[in-house]
Motif scaffolding. Structure first.
Motif, short mmCIF file in Angstrom:
data_model
loop_
_atom_site.label_atom_id
_atom_site.label_comp_id
_atom_site.label_asym_id
_atom_site.label_seq_id
_atom_site.Cartn_x
_atom_site.Cartn_y
_atom_site.Cartn_z
N LYS A 189 0.83 -1.20 0.00
CA LYS A 189 0.00 0.00 0.00
C LYS A 189 0.86 1.25 0.00
O LYS A 189 2.03 1.23 0.42
CB LYS A 189 -0.92 0.02 1.23
N GLU A 190 0.27 2.34 -0.45
CA GLU A 190 0.91 3.66 -0.35
C GLU A 190 0.45 4.26 0.97
O GLU A 190 -0.54 5.00 1.04
CB GLU A 190 0.51 4.55 -1.53
N TYR A 191 1.18 3.92 2.03
CA TYR A 191 0.73 4.24 3.39
C TYR A 191 0.72 5.75 3.62
O TYR A 191 1.70 6.45 3.38
CB TYR A 191 1.64 3.58 4.42
N PHE A 212 8.10 -2.72 -3.92
CA PHE A 212 9.22 -3.62 -4.21
C PHE A 212 9.96 -3.15 -5.47
O PHE A 212 11.19 -3.23 -5.54
CB PHE A 212 8.71 -5.05 -4.40
N LYS A 213 9.21 -2.68 -6.45
CA LYS A 213 9.82 -2.19 -7.68
C LYS A 213 10.70 -0.99 -7.40
O LYS A 213 11.81 -0.87 -7.92
CB LYS A 213 8.73 -1.83 -8.69
N PHE A 214 10.21 -0.08 -6.54
CA PHE A 214 10.99 1.10 -6.19
C PHE A 214 12.27 0.71 -5.46
O PHE A 214 13.34 1.29 -5.67
CB PHE A 214 10.16 2.04 -5.32
N LEU A 215 12.16 -0.33 -4.62
CA LEU A 215 13.31 -0.76 -3.83
C LEU A 215 14.41 -1.34 -4.70
O LEU A 215 15.61 -1.10 -4.47
CB LEU A 215 12.87 -1.79 -2.78
N ILE A 220 21.18 -3.30 3.10
CA ILE A 220 19.73 -3.13 2.96
C ILE A 220 19.16 -2.29 4.10
O ILE A 220 18.36 -1.37 3.87
CB ILE A 220 19.03 -4.49 2.88
N ASP A 221 19.59 -2.57 5.33
CA ASP A 221 19.03 -1.87 6.49
C ASP A 221 19.37 -0.39 6.48
O ASP A 221 18.50 0.45 6.75
CB ASP A 221 19.54 -2.52 7.77
N THR A 222 20.61 -0.04 6.18
CA THR A 222 20.99 1.37 6.15
C THR A 222 20.36 2.09 4.96
O THR A 222 19.98 3.26 5.06
CB THR A 222 22.52 1.53 6.09
N TYR A 223 20.22 1.39 3.84
CA TYR A 223 19.60 1.99 2.66
C TYR A 223 18.14 2.33 2.93
O TYR A 223 17.65 3.41 2.58
CB TYR A 223 19.71 1.02 1.48
N VAL A 224 17.43 1.39 3.58
CA VAL A 224 16.03 1.63 3.91
C VAL A 224 15.90 2.77 4.91
O VAL A 224 15.01 3.62 4.79
CB VAL A 224 15.39 0.34 4.46
N TYR A 225 16.78 2.81 5.88
CA TYR A 225 16.74 3.88 6.88
C TYR A 225 16.94 5.25 6.23
O TYR A 225 16.19 6.19 6.51
CB TYR A 225 17.82 3.66 7.94
N ARG A 226 17.92 5.34 5.36
CA ARG A 226 18.16 6.63 4.70
C ARG A 226 17.00 7.00 3.78
O ARG A 226 16.61 8.16 3.69
CB ARG A 226 19.47 6.57 3.90
N GLY A 227 16.44 5.98 3.10
CA GLY A 227 15.30 6.24 2.25
C GLY A 227 14.08 6.69 3.05
O GLY A 227 13.35 7.61 2.65
N LEU A 228 13.85 6.04 4.20
CA LEU A 228 12.73 6.40 5.06
C LEU A 228 12.92 7.80 5.64
O LEU A 228 11.96 8.58 5.73
CB LEU A 228 12.59 5.38 6.18
N GLU A 255 8.68 7.18 3.11
CA GLU A 255 7.85 6.12 2.54
C GLU A 255 7.92 4.87 3.42
O GLU A 255 8.83 4.05 3.31
CB GLU A 255 8.30 5.79 1.12
N ILE A 256 6.93 4.72 4.30
CA ILE A 256 6.89 3.57 5.20
C ILE A 256 6.64 2.29 4.41
O ILE A 256 7.12 1.21 4.77
CB ILE A 256 5.82 3.78 6.28
N GLY A 257 5.89 2.39 3.33
CA GLY A 257 5.60 1.21 2.51
C GLY A 257 6.86 0.57 1.96
O GLY A 257 6.98 -0.65 1.90
N MET A 258 7.82 1.40 1.53
CA MET A 258 9.07 0.86 0.99
C MET A 258 9.87 0.13 2.06
O MET A 258 10.42 -0.94 1.81
CB MET A 258 9.91 1.99 0.39
#
Length: 312
Positions: free
Chosen positions: A44-46, A68-71, A263-271, A276-279
């Motif tokens: 979802k687009e939260y 997932f595509k964006f990730l 992966i964890d640091t990439y998601v943190y920086r992206g968030l 984007e919580i969905g990503m």
């Protein structure tokens, strides 16, 4: 009815054991199973709603696999996946070898009081925060007053800007991770070694076996089931990285992202950047699913060749 009666009879018979596992069961229900419903956010687009968390999930727009595509459509997808898997693979292999070796060495120390001192000293780093460990590393690697640059200066060599040289950091991160974790893991194997029947070693000594032969013929085979189980569990986390190690220790230096971005640091920086919580949920679901598959495949392989040492 008979089956229901037998069920309640078994409950009453084993009530003491059931009460013992009740706290752990509640913990898993609250913190492991209930949060699984939140994985729907990955599709979802939260968007936050004032009506509450659950209302926010229900009212958010379905986007399918877009998160997932964006990730994985970015140029960093290969780098973060490669770094996460390769680092964890090295940590698992070296951590296993060093932990077992250290446990065997500690078990062979005759002076048990001295062994306790060594054990406590090696156990301590595990409890240190990654923030503190990051400052320890900085005291060694600082450009101006770092110990390593001072040592290089004694030999007439030019100082190195360690936080700008990516080629050194795979070694630094591996050494720091092993320094922090090996002591703790060795205690688990040491406890297993202490549980081995001493008469086995006495019989081996009577047969003329030296220390290495005793370790090879008795200690390592007895540790094999524990080594297998812990390795299988570690494989399940191979797509998870220790956030503190890869974020705090390199001090989030952008020039080191090629070897420190996981992966964890990439998601943190992206968030932190996009919100984007969905990503981030999609990344967590991806890690969990792949980890589950790896555990099942690894356990199947172990079960095929050595059924007794399989996890299940």
């Amino acid at each position: 009815m008979r089956a229901i009666g037998q069920f309640f009879k078994n409950l009453m018979t084993n009530k003491a054991m059931l009460f013992m596992v009740l706290p752990g069961t509640l913990w898993f229900l609250l913190f492991s199973y209930l949060p699984m419903f939140g994985t729907i956010i990955a599709f979802k687009e939260y968007r936050f709603s004032r009506d509450g968390f659950w209302a926010s999930i229900v009212n958010s727009k379905w986007v399918g696999l877009q998160n997932f595509k964006f990730l994985f459509s970015t140029n960093d997808a290969y780098i973060i996946t490669r770094n996460t898997v390769l680092y964890n693979f090295v940590f698992i292999i070296l951590g296993l070898v060093l932990s077992v070796a250290l446990a065997i060495v500690l078990s062979e120390i005759v002076n048990k009081k001295l062994a306790k001192v060594y054990q406590t000293g090696m156990f301590l780093p595990y409890f240190l925060s990654w923030v503190i460990v990051g400052y320890f590393a900085f005291s060694f690697l600082s450009m101006d007053k770092g110990m390593l640059n001072q040592i290089l200066g004694w030999f007439g060599m030019e100082p190195v800007q360690w936080y700008s040289e990516a080629k050194y950091w795979p070694i630094f991160l591996t050494l720091i991770s092993l320094w922090k974790s090996v002591g703790y893991n060795s205690v688990v194997y040491l406890a297993a070694i202490m549980g081995i029947d001493k008469s086995l070693y006495e019989a081996a000594m009577i047969d003329g076996a030296n220390k290495w032969q005793q370790i090879k013929a008795i200690t390592l085979p007895m540790l094999k089931p524990l080594m297998t189980i812990l390795t299988l569990l570690a494989i399940g986390k191979i797509f998870y990285a220790d956030f503190g190690l890869f974020y705090q220790v390199p001090r989030d230096s952008g020039t080191l992202y090629s070897v420190t971005n996981v992966i964890d640091t990439y998601v943190y920086r992206g968030l932190k950047t996009t919100g984007e919580i969905g990503m981030s949920t999609a990344a967590g679901l991806y890690q969990s699913v792949v980890g589950f598959i790896l555990v099942m495949v690894s356990n199947y392989i172990v079960r095929k060749y050595d059924k007794e040492n399989a996890l299940f």
